[in-house]
Design a protein around this motif. Structure first.
Motif, PDB file in Angstrom:
ATOM      1  N   PHE A  19    -111.954  52.592  20.656  1.00  0.00           N
ATOM      2  CA  PHE A  19    -110.502  52.587  21.358  1.00  0.00           C
ATOM      3  C   PHE A  19    -109.538  53.630  20.697  1.00  0.00           C
ATOM      4  O   PHE A  19    -108.968  54.257  21.143  1.00  0.00           O
TER       5      PHE A  19
ATOM      6  N   VAL B 150    -104.507  45.514  32.387  1.00  0.00           N
ATOM      7  CA  VAL B 150    -105.735  44.632  31.932  1.00  0.00           C
ATOM      8  C   VAL B 150    -105.179  43.729  30.850  1.00  0.00           C
ATOM      9  O   VAL B 150    -105.728  42.463  30.853  1.00  0.00           O
ATOM     10  N   SER B 151    -104.569  44.050  29.875  1.00  0.00           N
ATOM     11  CA  SER B 151    -104.097  43.305  28.750  1.00  0.00           C
ATOM     12  C   SER B 151    -103.290  42.148  29.250  1.00  0.00           C
ATOM     13  O   SER B 151    -103.487  40.957  28.876  1.00  0.00           O
TER      14      SER B 151
ATOM     15  N   THR C 139    -103.654  51.524  32.642  1.00  0.00           N
ATOM     16  CA  THR C 139    -104.734  50.324  32.654  1.00  0.00           C
ATOM     17  C   THR C 139    -104.893  49.376  31.977  1.00  0.00           C
ATOM     18  O   THR C 139    -105.171  48.137  32.126  1.00  0.00           O
ATOM     19  N   LEU C 140    -104.755  49.972  30.626  1.00  0.00           N
ATOM     20  CA  LEU C 140    -104.867  49.176  29.269  1.00  0.00           C
ATOM     21  C   LEU C 140    -103.839  48.081  29.373  1.00  0.00           C
ATOM     22  O   LEU C 140    -104.077  46.842  28.997  1.00  0.00           O
ATOM     23  N   VAL C 141    -102.695  48.587  29.723  1.00  0.00           N
ATOM     24  CA  VAL C 141    -101.438  47.549  29.635  1.00  0.00           C
ATOM     25  C   VAL C 141    -101.782  46.330  30.860  1.00  0.00           C
ATOM     26  O   VAL C 141    -101.362  45.229  30.746  1.00  0.00           O
TER      27      VAL C 141
ATOM     28  N   ASN D 123    -102.751  61.247  29.569  1.00  0.00           N
ATOM     29  CA  ASN D 123    -103.264  60.086  29.332  1.00  0.00           C
ATOM     30  C   ASN D 123    -102.730  58.540  29.814  1.00  0.00           C
ATOM     31  O   ASN D 123    -102.974  57.549  29.390  1.00  0.00           O
TER      32      ASN D 123
ATOM     33  N   MET E 102    -105.067  56.034  31.706  1.00  0.00           N
ATOM     34  CA  MET E 102    -105.734  55.306  30.672  1.00  0.00           C
ATOM     35  C   MET E 102    -104.735  54.063  30.096  1.00  0.00           C
ATOM     36  O   MET E 102    -105.142  52.843  30.117  1.00  0.00           O
ATOM     37  N   ILE E 103    -103.622  54.618  29.664  1.00  0.00           N
ATOM     38  CA  ILE E 103    -102.661  53.756  29.102  1.00  0.00           C
ATOM     39  C   ILE E 103    -102.026  52.671  29.826  1.00  0.00           C
ATOM     40  O   ILE E 103    -102.226  51.376  29.429  1.00  0.00           O
TER      41      ILE E 103
ATOM     42  N   ILE F 256    -108.071  57.060  21.651  1.00  0.00           N
ATOM     43  CA  ILE F 256    -106.708  57.250  21.835  1.00  0.00           C
ATOM     44  C   ILE F 256    -106.264  58.401  20.938  1.00  0.00           C
ATOM     45  O   ILE F 256    -105.148  59.333  21.478  1.00  0.00           O
TER      46      ILE F 256
END
Length: 97
Positions: A35, A71-72, A67-69, A61, A64-65, A39
């Motif tokens: 990861f 999913v978290s 989506t990460l937020v 970017n 991706m960022i 990044i």
């Protein structure tokens, strides 16, 4: 199907817990390393290969960022609702029949 039986024959319960902890630690380390590399190097790749400016690279970017937020947040809600998952050594839940 019988992997939990083979696993319990090869390892005692204490050894299985230690093995599981080391396996989880190794998985977390490798996933985190990947990861961080993604990044760090993805914006550079956008700039070098795609010819994007620094601002455009940051905008590229964002999916991706975000989506990460998302999913978290969903994972946090899921863990809060379901609680801690307790899986017996061997990785499979035992069925009572």
């Amino acid at each position: 199907m019988y992997s939990h039986m083979i696993f319990s024959l090869l390892f005692r319960e204490k050894e299985a817990k230690i093995f599981s902890q080391w396996a989880a630690s190794w998985f977390s380390f490798t996933l985190g390393s990947f990861f961080l590399l993604l990044i760090y190097y993805l914006p550079i790749w956008f700039q070098a290969v795609k010819g994007a400016s620094a601002v455009k690279s940051g905008i590229m970017n964002l999916p991706m960022i975000l989506t990460l937020v998302l999913v978290s947040i969903l994972a946090g809600i899921g863990v809060t609702v379901m609680g801690q998952c307790k899986i017996p050594p061997g990785g499979q839940k035992k069925r009572h029949s």
